[in-house]
Scaffold this motif. Structure first.
Motif, short mmCIF file in Angstrom:
data_model
loop_
_atom_site.label_atom_id
_atom_site.label_comp_id
_atom_site.label_asym_id
_atom_site.label_seq_id
_atom_site.Cartn_x
_atom_site.Cartn_y
_atom_site.Cartn_z
N ALA A 58 0.75 -1.16 0.18
CA ALA A 58 -0.21 0.03 -0.10
C ALA A 58 0.82 1.31 0.16
N GLU A 77 -5.28 8.12 -7.21
CA GLU A 77 -6.45 7.28 -7.81
C GLU A 77 -6.74 6.25 -6.76
N ASN A 78 -8.05 5.58 -6.90
CA ASN A 78 -8.35 4.65 -5.69
C ASN A 78 -7.41 3.80 -5.68
N GLY A 81 -2.89 4.36 -1.89
CA GLY A 81 -2.42 4.35 -0.87
C GLY A 81 -2.27 5.71 -0.01
N SER A 83 -4.83 7.19 2.27
CA SER A 83 -5.17 6.68 3.38
C SER A 83 -4.34 5.91 4.17
N THR A 84 -3.74 4.81 3.66
CA THR A 84 -2.92 4.34 4.28
C THR A 84 -1.91 5.17 4.96
N HIS A 235 -9.30 12.63 -4.48
CA HIS A 235 -9.15 12.36 -6.00
C HIS A 235 -9.80 13.41 -6.86
N SER A 429 -10.75 -2.48 -3.51
CA SER A 429 -10.93 -0.92 -3.52
C SER A 429 -12.52 -0.41 -3.68
N1 LIG Z 1 -6.80 -3.10 6.05
C1 LIG Z 1 -6.39 -3.44 4.99
N2 LIG Z 1 -6.28 -4.58 4.65
C2 LIG Z 1 -6.10 -5.06 3.36
N3 LIG Z 1 -5.81 -4.29 2.30
C3 LIG Z 1 -5.80 -3.02 2.64
C4 LIG Z 1 -6.26 -2.44 3.89
N4 LIG Z 1 -6.25 -1.06 3.60
C5 LIG Z 1 -5.89 -0.82 2.54
N5 LIG Z 1 -5.68 -1.93 1.76
C6 LIG Z 1 -5.15 -1.92 0.45
O1 LIG Z 1 -4.14 -0.96 0.35
C7 LIG Z 1 -4.19 -0.45 -0.76
C8 LIG Z 1 -4.23 1.20 -0.57
O2 LIG Z 1 -5.51 1.45 -0.07
P1 LIG Z 1 -5.66 2.96 0.56
O3 LIG Z 1 -7.04 2.82 1.10
O4 LIG Z 1 -4.61 3.55 1.21
O5 LIG Z 1 -6.00 3.55 -0.91
P2 LIG Z 1 -6.47 5.04 -1.31
O6 LIG Z 1 -5.40 5.84 -2.02
O7 LIG Z 1 -6.74 5.89 0.00
O8 LIG Z 1 -7.74 4.88 -2.05
P3 LIG Z 1 -9.28 5.51 -2.06
O9 LIG Z 1 -9.19 6.76 -2.89
O10 LIG Z 1 -10.01 4.52 -2.70
O11 LIG Z 1 -9.64 6.06 -0.71
C9 LIG Z 1 -5.48 -0.74 -1.51
O12 LIG Z 1 -5.10 -1.88 -2.66
C10 LIG Z 1 -6.23 -1.23 -0.45
O13 LIG Z 1 -7.34 -2.38 -0.91
#
Ligand SMILES: Nc1ncnc2c1ncn2[C@@H]1O[C@H](COP(=O)(O)OP(=O)(O)OP(=O)(O)O)[C@@H](O)[C@H]1O
Ligand SMILES: [Mg+2]
Length: 529
Positions: A58, A77-78, A81, A83-84, A235, A429
């Motif tokens: 992530a 994009e969705n 990473g 939020s992580t 986004h 996602s």
């Molecule tokens: N708790 C979790 N367990 C397993 N996979 C996770 C977890 N949290 C996030 N992921 C995976 O990590 C990757 C990054 O996710 P993240 O939520 O950080 O993306 P994002 O940029 O915030 O996306 P969005 O725009 O959809 O919110 C994705 O492939 C997601 O499926």
């Protein structure tokens, strides 16, 4: 999930297992911290952050420096990473490796509490969950001083934020009666009262009204001008352009670029997706026969009660506009047979389905996709192959798994779902969950009902969804969808129903209607006496 610091979304003021309320930052009374500005600007540095969930990387070596006193956009994009990374930065999840430095000092971040102590606070992407307290109690629960709550002071703080930011928070209202926008305002006040100097907002504009968004943006500008470091995750390009001083772009777990704002939209899109995405062109075509007719019907669901007559033809797209909870969802559910009509009739292709169950609507070719993809649409814990087996339903008790797997593989390819037959719905996602829902929708649907079809989706995924919907339109499907996105409503609808306070205020031809006009109507202006 054994480690409490991994508990996503848990507000840090929930009493600890020992029962002691948490005093995040000692000394200075609430009121002084609020509105005194953030003090000296804080420079934040992230160095080589790694975080994997099983196979998924992530965050794959993310580094960035963010100066104080500015609003920094984090775009991607969705699944990029974002939020992580922000959860790592705010202590909600622990990175596998990497460093966080605030004004050059490395931070030890084992919990959200450590983060707020260091002055970093985050407003989460998922709707905030509150305990059943009043607004002022909620604020005081996390305040210095722990149990010894001073309600008078809390009430003064709320009154001051009304003056400063135009937040309209009544101290004695129960938090679960607040709108999403108000909960968000309360959470911002709470974080500020904890002395936060770095404020992270993860997709803060989803589900709030246009007015609340304006108020939020003004508050963020004012905070940044006083030295606050604001990180705005989104986004939505137009929001980043409207409010940020600069922007960092992430793709597939890595930083792919950064730029000052304003920047060329094409350049940002190219950074986000690696290519320029072309928006699908809406199609104009003659509508077919009437597919759905609601005749002189009264529909009641909970506190909402509406009365209406509506017909939707094949190849017609009807958009439902309005503030959240104004009746759009009730109408969609009535069209799906999930809510009955008290009087009047509901006809599908001329057949009277009044009073018939959901099953009869399904058999008649109605498909409904609720906004809560995981709560109402898909089944948590079930794999893609199991979903396919379920909708393909042979009628018997024995599932042909080989056929279901092959079918699932085909749908995964055709709908470009990032996942495999054994991926569970909750591990996908948001964008991929929406793709799966569409992949499960039968091809010959007569009436497609969609609640917020692109909510939470990045532009490429949203465009993809509309490409699919326009293809359905071309083939004669009638489509009714609700949305909070005015551009989406105006671009793709033939007609727009504007809801206000549980009833249809206006029916508009989408062509020739401006965004300003639609926005004004949604806000209840021009409403008949
Ligand atoms: N708790 C979790 N367990 C397993 N996979 C996770 C977890 N949290 C996030 N992921 C995976 O990590 C990757 C990054 O996710 P993240 O939520 O950080 O993306 P994002 O940029 O915030 O996306 P969005 O725009 O959809 O919110 C994705 O492939 C997601 O499926
Ligand atoms: Mg996110």
């Amino acid at each position: 999930m054994g480690d409490p610091s991994e508990r996503e979304g848990a507000p840090e003021h929930v009493p600890s297992p020992g029962g002691t309320p948490v005093a995040a930052s000692p000394s200075a009374p609430l009121e002084h911290k609020l509105g005194s500005g953030a003090g000296a600007p804080k420079a934040l540095e992230l160095r080589d952050i790694h975080k994997s969930f099983g196979e998924i990387r992530a965050n794959d070596g993310v580094s960035m420096s963010l100066s104080g006193g500015s609003i920094h956009g984090l775009l991607g994009e969705n699944g990029a990473g974002k939020s992580t990374l922000m959860k790592v930065l705010s202590g909600y999840i622990r990175a596998d490796s990497g460093e966080i430095l605030l004004d050059g000092t490395p931070l030890l971040m084992a919990s959200p509490r450590d983060a707020t102590r260091a002055g970093i606070g985050m407003l989460h992407q998922d709707p905030l969950v509150f305990l059943p307290f009043t607004a002022v109690d909620n604020l005081l629960l996390g305040s210095p001083g722990g149990r010894f709550l001073d309600r008078a002071e809390g009430t003064r703080v709320l009154a001051r934020t009304r003056e400063r930011f135009g937040f309209a928070l009544e101290p004695d209202v129960l938090t679960w009666n607040l709108t999403i926008g108000e909960r968000q305002q309360l959470e911002i006040v709470r974080l500020l009262s904890l002395g936060v100097k770095v404020l992270i907002l993860d997709e803060p504009t989803t589900g709030i009204s246009a007015d609340q968004r304006t108020t939020l943006f003004e508050a963020l500008r004012s905070l940044a001008s006083e030295g606050m470091t604001v990180i705005f995750v989104s986004h939505k390009l137009e929001e980043v352009e409207a409010i940020c001083d600069d922007v960092v772009v992430m793709r597939r777990g890595e930083v792919v670029g950064d730029t000052v704002v304003p920047a060329s939209t094409d350049r940002l899109v190219e950074m986000m997706f690696g290519t320029i995405v072309a928006e699908p062109e809406p199609i104009t075509m003659d509508a077919g026969d009437v597919v759905l007719a609601i005749e002189d019907a009264s529909i009641t669901e909970r506190a909402l009660s509406m009365h209406l007559t509506l017909s939707v033809r094949g190849s017609e797209i009807v958009g439902l506009a309005g503030l959240e909870g104004s009746g759009q969802r009730t109408l969609l559910r009535a069209c799906a047979g999930l809510v009955g009509v008290d009087r009047g009739r509901v006809l599908l292709d001329g057949r009277d389905l009044t009073g018939r169950p959901y099953r009869s609507f399904l058999d008649g070719g109605v498909s409904y996709m609720p906004a809560g993809r995981l709560e109402e649409g898909l089944l948590t814990g079930m794999t893609i192959a199991e979903h396919v087996a379920l909708v393909a339903g042979t009628g018997g008790f024995v599932v042909d798994w080989r056929a279901a797997n092959a079918d699932a593989e085909r749908r995964i390819r055709r709908f470009s779902i990032r996942g495999s037959t054994t991926t569970t719905a909750d591990a996908l996602s948001g964008g991929n969950q929406q793709r799966l829902l569409l992949a499960l929708t039968p091809p010959d649907v007569r009436l497609l009902l969609m609640e917020h079809p692109t909510r939470g989706l990045d532009i490429a995924s949203a465009d993809w969804v509309w490409t699919q919907l326009l293809e359905r339109k071309r083939q004669g499907t009638a489509i009714v969808f609700s949305s909070a996105d005015l551009d989406e409503l105006l671009r793709y609808s033939d007609r727009i129903l504007v809801f206000f306070a549980g009833r249809v205020l206006r029916v508009l031809e989408a062509r020739g209607t401006s965004g300003e006009e639609l926005g004004r109507l949604i806000g209840g202006k021009d409403r008949p006496p």
